[in-house]
Write an enzyme that holds these catalytic residues in place. Structure first.
Site, short mmCIF file in Angstrom:
data_model
loop_
_atom_site.label_atom_id
_atom_site.label_comp_id
_atom_site.label_asym_id
_atom_site.label_seq_id
_atom_site.Cartn_x
_atom_site.Cartn_y
_atom_site.Cartn_z
N LYS A 1 -20.33 86.67 65.82
CA LYS A 1 -19.02 86.01 66.43
C LYS A 1 -18.15 87.15 67.17
CE LYS A 1 -15.01 83.24 65.84
NZ LYS A 1 -13.95 82.45 64.81
N GLU B 1 -21.94 96.15 60.03
CA GLU B 1 -23.24 95.87 59.36
C GLU B 1 -24.34 95.61 60.56
OE1 GLU B 1 -20.61 95.03 57.96
OE2 GLU B 1 -20.56 94.68 56.03
N GLY C 1 -16.05 81.90 61.11
CA GLY C 1 -17.31 82.16 60.93
C GLY C 1 -18.27 81.38 60.03
N ARG C 2 -17.46 81.09 58.70
CA ARG C 2 -18.25 80.47 57.90
C ARG C 2 -18.37 78.81 57.87
NH1 ARG C 2 -13.51 82.94 56.78
NH2 ARG C 2 -11.54 81.47 56.16
N GLU D 1 -13.92 82.65 50.50
CA GLU D 1 -13.04 83.19 51.66
C GLU D 1 -12.16 82.34 52.34
OE1 GLU D 1 -15.23 86.45 54.19
OE2 GLU D 1 -14.99 84.65 55.85
N HIS E 1 -32.63 78.66 31.53
CA HIS E 1 -33.12 79.75 30.70
C HIS E 1 -32.13 81.13 30.93
CE1 HIS E 1 -36.35 77.49 29.62
NE2 HIS E 1 -36.19 76.99 30.82
N LYS F 1 -12.85 97.21 55.16
CA LYS F 1 -13.39 97.60 56.64
C LYS F 1 -12.67 98.63 57.01
CE LYS F 1 -14.71 92.91 58.18
NZ LYS F 1 -14.66 91.96 59.25
O1 F6P Z 1 -16.64 88.82 55.97
C1 F6P Z 1 -15.89 88.72 57.08
C2 F6P Z 1 -16.27 88.14 58.25
O2 F6P Z 1 -15.34 88.17 59.22
C3 F6P Z 1 -16.68 86.71 57.96
O3 F6P Z 1 -15.56 85.78 58.16
C4 F6P Z 1 -17.77 86.43 59.05
O4 F6P Z 1 -18.40 85.47 58.76
C5 F6P Z 1 -18.32 87.66 58.89
O5 F6P Z 1 -17.48 88.70 58.74
C6 F6P Z 1 -19.26 88.11 60.06
O6 F6P Z 1 -18.59 88.23 61.34
P1 F6P Z 1 -19.20 88.27 62.78
O7 F6P Z 1 -19.83 86.68 62.92
O8 F6P Z 1 -18.05 88.43 63.82
O9 F6P Z 1 -20.19 89.38 62.70
#
Ligand code: F6P
Length: 549
Positions: free
Chosen positions: A206, A212, A266-267, A352, A383, A511
């Site tokens: 987003k 990452e 995002g979620r 979250e 199990h 972060k």
């Molecule tokens: O974990 C924090 C967060 O901002 C989430 O809300 C989001 O889904 C994720 O990082 C990834 O964010 P982006 O889509 O901006 O890379």
């Protein structure tokens, strides 16, 4: 005023719990042969059975009073009408617009966003069709055989969960992979088995700044450039983001960039272009069915009376256990191997969203919020951790998810799967009393001394609550329903707790500190004296380990 009414309603629930005392659900069934019929609801072929919960009509009435005291109906209206319910980021949360098939406009700041949504979806579907048909090819002219989604959190969990859940609907010969972790093993283990000349990468982010994702994206780009040449990069990358300027800088061609909007959290973004990898895998028609399943739930959530409203009851029953009984965790156990990632998906959705300690106006909440959400598919969980569910000291409410029939799997296996699921929910509710255990052991010919020794270990307290979702098959429409049900459950709880379910400031500090630590970690000579003692000590010890041998 609303807060006072909520506290009054919670106090009434507390008094009601005391009144209910140790009433057992099995006794409630014995006293009311119609309990299952009365305490189960249907949405199409989906049945939501909540009859095995520690509740009666009075409990439900108290819970509805609580919801009304919290202004749930007004808050739902505000959510759907595009009000800035995400107050700390001053945004609406309108992911429901992405699955809106009502034909009605959805206004954001006085503008209908539906035309933009339709246009973006057409672009997405066109791209998905071209990849699936082999019309869109890699730099060497070969059709794509593999799609790698690079994203994390909401830009990974949703499409990864859904691609696995709907794998029988996926195109054969086109495999979808998901790389999320900054741990280089994730990318390299995935790429190891792939032919880059037939691999399409989708960078899903987003913000297009997430460490990452951008690290993995740059490494994947470098690999493509090294193996296929710099000129090949454009043919092997697509992107999904709200930050089109940053995507352009990365070098992805405009026709391969799929936008969405900041009013999609995002979620909650699986319904948006973030679903591109899924749409490629299962095709636009199935993706559309997935959206329609979500829309059906929106319709139900907005229109069904509160006492017949599945997400409302899911949320309120959760509050009954979290706030009145003090249960700290909630298990989601799909009896469906293909829903293996559903609990992980729900962890982000629920924890979250509602893992907050302050209300909308920044005051400390006066009660517990999000429980720990966790789970694994049955029967495997049986199990592993079911021992604790049955005989541990904590009571953990469970959601069981079960299909009447399998999709592309053996029917005999499925009968056993169904029997296992029903047996577990029955065992949790009924338990086995000391008296029953003793008479069983007596029948087996054990002596009185042996019975006395063994019996306590074989007693199941029972009265352990669970819901069961039973539906015909796990198809795209059903998955859409399930996801939307949980989304609205989370919203219902946030409404009662008066917290903002749509921000996530709690992930920021880590972060920030990582950005500060990264250069110190990478440089063995960097000064650690400004760090806290433990962090400095750990960095020094790692340095020592790396310089040993
Ligand atoms: O974990 C924090 C967060 O901002 C989430 O809300 C989001 O889904 C994720 O990082 C990834 O964010 P982006 O889509 O901006 O890379």
């Amino acid at each position: 005023m609303a807060k006072k009414q909520v506290m009054t309603a919670l106090a009434a629930l507390e008094a009601h719990r005391v009144e209910m005392g140790h009433q057992r659900v099995v006794d409630l069934f014995a006293a009311d042969p119609g309990r299952f019929e009365r305490l189960s609801l249907r949405l199409g072929d989906l049945l939501f059975d909540y009859s095995k919960h520690r509740l009666n009509d009075a409990t439900l009435a108290h819970l509805i009073t609580l919801a009304r005291a919290a202004g749930l109906e007004e808050k739902r209206e505000a959510l759907f009408s595009g009000a800035r319910v995400n107050n700390t980021e001053s945004r609406p949360a309108l992911h429901m617009a992405l699955r809106n098939f009502s034909g009605k406009a959805v206004q954001v700041e006085g503008r209908d966003v539906m035309p933009d949504i339709f246009a973006m979806r057409e672009k997405l579907y066109g791209f998905a069709r071209a990849v699936r048909a082999g019309e869109l090819r890699g730099s060497t002219g070969k059709p794509f055989t593999d799609v790698v989604n690079i994203g994390i959190g909401g830009s990974d969990l949703g499409p990864a969960m859904a691609a696995r859940a709907l794998s029988p609907f996926a195109k054969k010969g086109l495999t979808t992979h998901f790389v999320s972790n900054v741990d280089g093993a994730d990318l390299s283990d995935t790429l190891e088995k792939l032919d880059l000349s037939t691999t399409l990468f989708i960078i899903s982010s987003k913000t297009f700044t997430t460490q990452e994702t951008m690290t993995n994206a740059q490494s994947a780009r470098a690999r493509v450039a090294a193996v296929l040449g710099e000129a090949a990069v454009g043919d092997h990358f697509a992107a999904v983001s709200t930050k089109l300027d940053l995507v352009e800088k990365f070098g992805i061609r405009a026709e391969r960039v799929f936008g969405f909007w900041d009013w999609v959290g995002g979620r909650y973004s699986l319904w948006s272009s973030i679903g591109l990898a899924l749409a490629i895998a299962i095709g636009p028609e199935h993706f559309d069915d997935f959206l329609r399943g979500g829309h059906e739930v929106d319709d139900h959530f907005c229109n069904a009376p509160l006492q017949e409203n599945i997400p409302v009851l899911m949320g309120l029953i959760g509050i009954w256990y979290r706030n009145v009984w003090g249960f700290g965790s909630h298990a989601v156990i799909p009896y469906d191997q293909r829903l293996a990632r559903f609990p992980a998906y729900l962890q982000q959705l629920d924890m979250e969203s509602n893992g907050k300690s302050v209300t909308h106006d920044g005051a400390l909440v006066s009660f517990a919020t999000a429980p720990v959400i966790w789970g694994e598919p049955g029967t495997n969980g049986q199990h592993a951790f079911f021992q604790m569910l049955h005989q541990g000291t904590d009571v953990i409410p469970v959601d069981f998810l079960l299909a009447a029939e399998p999709v592309a799997a053996d029917a005999h296996h499925h009968d056993l799967l169904v029997a296992n699921c029903l047996a577990q929910s029955e065992a949790l509710m009924c338990g086995r009393s000391r008296h029953e255990v003793e008479s069983l052991l007596r029948k087996q010919g054990l002596s009185q001394a042996q019975i006395a020794e063994l019996a306590p270990h074989k007693v199941f307290a029972g009265n352990r609550p669970s819901s069961l979702f039973l539906y015909h098959r796990l198809d795209p429409r059903m998955l859409g329903r399930l996801v939307a049900l949980y989304e609205h459950k989370v919203f219902v709880q946030s409404a009662v707790w008066d917290i903002n379910a749509f921000d996530q400031w709690g992930v920021e500090l880590g972060k920030e500190l990582c950005n500060r630590l990264a250069p110190i970690v990478a440089d063995d000579k960097a000064d650690t004296s400004s760090l806290d003692g433990s962090t400095a000590g750990l960095i020094e010890y790692r340095r020592a380990l790396r310089s040993s041998q």
